[in-house]
Design an enzyme around this catalytic site. Structure first.
Site, short mmCIF file in Angstrom:
data_model
loop_
_atom_site.label_atom_id
_atom_site.label_comp_id
_atom_site.label_asym_id
_atom_site.label_seq_id
_atom_site.Cartn_x
_atom_site.Cartn_y
_atom_site.Cartn_z
N HIS A 169 0.81 -1.23 0.00
CA HIS A 169 0.00 0.00 0.00
C HIS A 169 0.83 1.27 0.00
CE1 HIS A 169 -3.37 -2.74 0.75
NE2 HIS A 169 -3.97 -1.86 -0.01
N ARG A 214 -10.62 4.26 -1.33
CA ARG A 214 -10.17 3.44 -0.20
C ARG A 214 -10.46 4.19 1.10
NH1 ARG A 214 -5.71 1.95 -4.08
NH2 ARG A 214 -5.53 -0.32 -4.03
N ARG A 274 -15.58 2.00 -1.24
CA ARG A 274 -15.29 0.68 -0.71
C ARG A 274 -15.34 0.80 0.81
NH1 ARG A 274 -9.73 -2.33 -1.64
NH2 ARG A 274 -8.94 -0.75 -0.22
N ASN A 284 -4.64 -6.98 -6.87
CA ASN A 284 -3.51 -6.97 -5.91
C ASN A 284 -3.64 -8.14 -4.95
OD1 ASN A 284 -2.99 -4.57 -7.10
ND2 ASN A 284 -3.78 -3.31 -5.43
N ASP A 285 -4.84 -8.27 -4.41
CA ASP A 285 -5.06 -9.36 -3.46
C ASP A 285 -5.35 -10.68 -4.16
OD1 ASP A 285 -4.61 -8.41 -0.84
OD2 ASP A 285 -6.34 -7.09 -1.10
N ARG A 294 2.09 -9.81 -0.54
CA ARG A 294 2.31 -8.69 -1.47
C ARG A 294 3.30 -7.66 -0.96
NH1 ARG A 294 -3.61 -5.74 -1.41
NH2 ARG A 294 -2.55 -3.85 -2.04
N CYS A 331 -9.77 -3.08 -10.28
CA CYS A 331 -9.26 -1.89 -9.59
C CYS A 331 -7.92 -2.14 -8.91
CB CYS A 331 -10.28 -1.37 -8.58
SG CYS A 331 -10.60 -2.52 -7.26
#
Ligand code: PEP
Ligand code: MG
Length: 588
Positions: free
Chosen positions: A199, A306, A342, A464-465, A475, A512
């Site tokens: 992040h 986010r 989100r 990403n996840d 990650r 995303c």
């Protein structure tokens, strides 16, 4: 390696995390010095603050005695007694009284007051020409750090004061650290750990700060004041650059700037392929600073807001009213385009100051995202109320992160429904219509996309996840970064299933994760039929350029063909070939 011995033009290679070239002196951040909160207290809170300080002293004493005990066995009683000096600091009546006085005068939290007092105290010891007292300065600093650490718990509001513009070098930067750095002074980031989708890296891109991660031990090798060039395009640090390197990187910077200027002209143009297939390009937003960029970049709304960044780096949770205010700003910045809110995605590498988080062995597999919200329903409900209220009169979209089971989705939707009923009964204004979506980040959810699709209005694939959980690769861990493979055919298959099942159910699908903003991946995401790509604003013109030069029908065929390949590397090579042919200027 001392600074003087690092030869001119020494290259340290890492992982490119945020594009751009910057040249400056570095500032090596000591992670422990970073974490000093500073917040105001009321005069009636002084007693409580002092009591908190006393508990930290008690805890520190216990820890030191524990260390002494364990050392007795290995180094013997005499050497273990060096810690007696530490214990004495904790009993120094003059120091303790001074802390109380300073709390009363400064009306600032105990961490800040004690930290600064310890620094001054140690400094005055160092100035005395007595080696014994000079040695005690180190004891004082050590014990001071321990007390402050105990006062804070492991995480908390953090800040670092930079005196002048520099490149930050650190072992690790958390998203909280990144959010709190002074952006006018932090010109670039370089960290030992992390990979492209940690992040902190995502935020660096959002803030348009060049960054390199995964440099392994650079923070130990380098010293504050060393001159470097940070190349965020290729993931390189060049130490003590020569004139020739400075010239070369000056040219690279100019060339990239020229491409960026050309891309600016695409702002008003829709992202449409040569055979007239359109893809929505929207922006990912973490911080309020990202908002002005979204229109500049030509985003068609915010595809991922986010919300957790509003909750991080602070002690108190934001109230419904504070959330409402912030969310309204976001909605207004995107208007007339929609925002996808989100709900809180806390946990993993985004921690709150919650004791429960500290115990987890595998935070990415633990109490994170929707799991946290469903376990802390009051926090969840407050956030849902704020989102419903902020979107009154606007296009309203919401999505839940990290859904791994059908039940989680149903429960989250039920709570949203209850909140909407509650607001209705209270006659509080809220969005009339709300589009409800969920993120596909966990392979189990991708595999039951068919069953989940009827329950939502859209899917948003968080690659990403999805990559992290499918490849079993943390990650944020640079040791396994080589296994973080966005082009792995297994990942492509999961995306294909999700898109197919969504379209069969008549709903749309976005991506995303960071793959959405990577022009190498654009042909395959397009070919797989993804309807929306949401990315850091700065990537939008580049991805648009790529889409404008591709044919949808051709890419559909290409995607089918690529899916049959066994290896992420061969797929990647083919994607590079497409990019070289269709938009070579984006690869320079
Ligand atoms: C993702 O996982 O792809 C995503 C967009 O969510 P985050 O990066 O915030 O975990
Ligand atoms: Mg995610």
């Amino acid at each position: 390696m001392p600074q003087e011995r690092i030869p001119t033009d020494t290259r340290i290679e890492g992982i490119p995390a945020s594009p751009g070239v910057v040249q400056a002196e570095i500032f090596v951040l000591d992670r422990e010095d970073l974490a000093i909160p500073q917040y105001a207290i009321q005069s009636e809170e002084v007693d409580r603050e002092y009591a908190r300080f006393e508990s930290a002293l008690v805890k520190t004493r216990e820890q030191i005695q524990e260390i002494q005990k364990s050392l007795m066995g290995s180094i013997g009683k005499r050497d273990a007694s060096i810690f007696d000096a530490h214990l004495l600091v904790l009993e120094d009546a003059v120091l303790l009284e001074a802390v109380r006085k300073q709390l009363e005068v400064k009306l600032t939290c105990a961490e800040y007051v004690f930290h600064h007092m310890i620094l001054r105290y140690a400094q005055s010891m160092r100035e005395v020409e007595d080696p014994y007292l000079q040695e005690r300065a180190t004891d004082i600093l050590d014990v001071g750090k321990r007390v402050v650490h105990n006062l804070m718990g492991k995480s908390g509001p953090e800040r670092v004061d930079l005196s002048r513009p520099c490149i930050i070098v650190a072992h690790e930067l958390t998203p909280g650290d990144t959010a709190q750095l002074d952006r006018t002074k932090a010109l670039g980031f370089a960290t030992d750990s992390g990979n492209q989708v940690a992040h902190a890296a995502i935020m660096a891109r959002g803030l348009q700060i060049p960054a390199v991660v995964g440099l392994k031990d650079a923070s130990q090798k380098l010293k504050t004041g060393t001159k470097v060039i940070l190349d965020g395009y290729d993931g390189i640090l060049i130490i003590n650059p020569s004139e020739a390197s400075l010239f070369k990187y000056g040219e690279i910077k100019q060339r990239r700037q020229a491409v960026a200027n050309e891309l600016e002209e695409l702002r008003e143009i829709k992202a449409t392929t040569t055979d007239r297939h359109s893809v929505i390009l929207s922006a990912n937003v973490e911080l309020p600073e990202d908002l002005p960029l979204i229109k500049e970049a030509g985003a068609e709304g915010i595809g991922l807001y986010r919300t957790e960044f509003l909750f991080m780096g602070r002690r108190e949770l934001p109230t419904e009213e504070e959330q409402l205010k912030t969310y309204l700003k976001v909605v207004e910045a995107a208007h007339p385009d929609p925002v996808i809110f989100r709900t809180l995605d806390i946990g993993g590498d985004k921690m709150l100051d919650e004791p429960e988080f500290k115990e987890e062995m595998n935070p990415f597999l633990g109490w994170r995202a929707i799991r946290y919200s469903l376990g802390r329903k009051e926090i969840f409900r407050t956030q849902l109320r704020a989102i419903c209220r902020a979107t009154a009169g606007y296009a309203s979209r919401i999505m839940f992160p990290m859904i791994s089971t059908y039940e989680e989705l149903i429960e989250a939707k039920q709570i949203l429904e209850d909140v909407r009923m509650e607001l209705k009964e209270e006659k509080v204004e809220q969005a009339d219509q709300m589009e409800i979506g969920m993120m596909i980040e966990v392979p189990s959810a991708a595999m039951i996309a068919e069953q989940l699709a009827p329950e939502v209005d859209f899917f948003s694939i968080g690659t990403n996840d999805l990559i992290q959980y499918s490849m079993a690769v943390d990650r944020t861990n640079e040791m396994v970064a080589y296994l973080y493979q966005p082009t792995h055919p297994g990942i492509m298959k999961l995306i294909q299933i999700v898109v197919q099942k969504a379209h069969e159910a008549g709903i749309w699908v976005g991506v995303c994760g960071e793959t959405a903003g990577d022009v190498l991946l654009t042909p395959i995401l397009l070919g797989l039929g993804v309807d929306e790509l949401s990315m850091g604003s700065t990537s939008i013109p580049r991805v648009k350029r790529a889409i404008l030069s591709l044919s949808y029908e051709e890419m559909k065929e290409k995607a089918e063909e690529l899916m049959k390949q066994p290896s992420a590397f061969t797929i990647r090579d083919e994607l590079i070939a497409i990019a070289k042919e269709k938009y070579p200027e984006l690869l320079t």
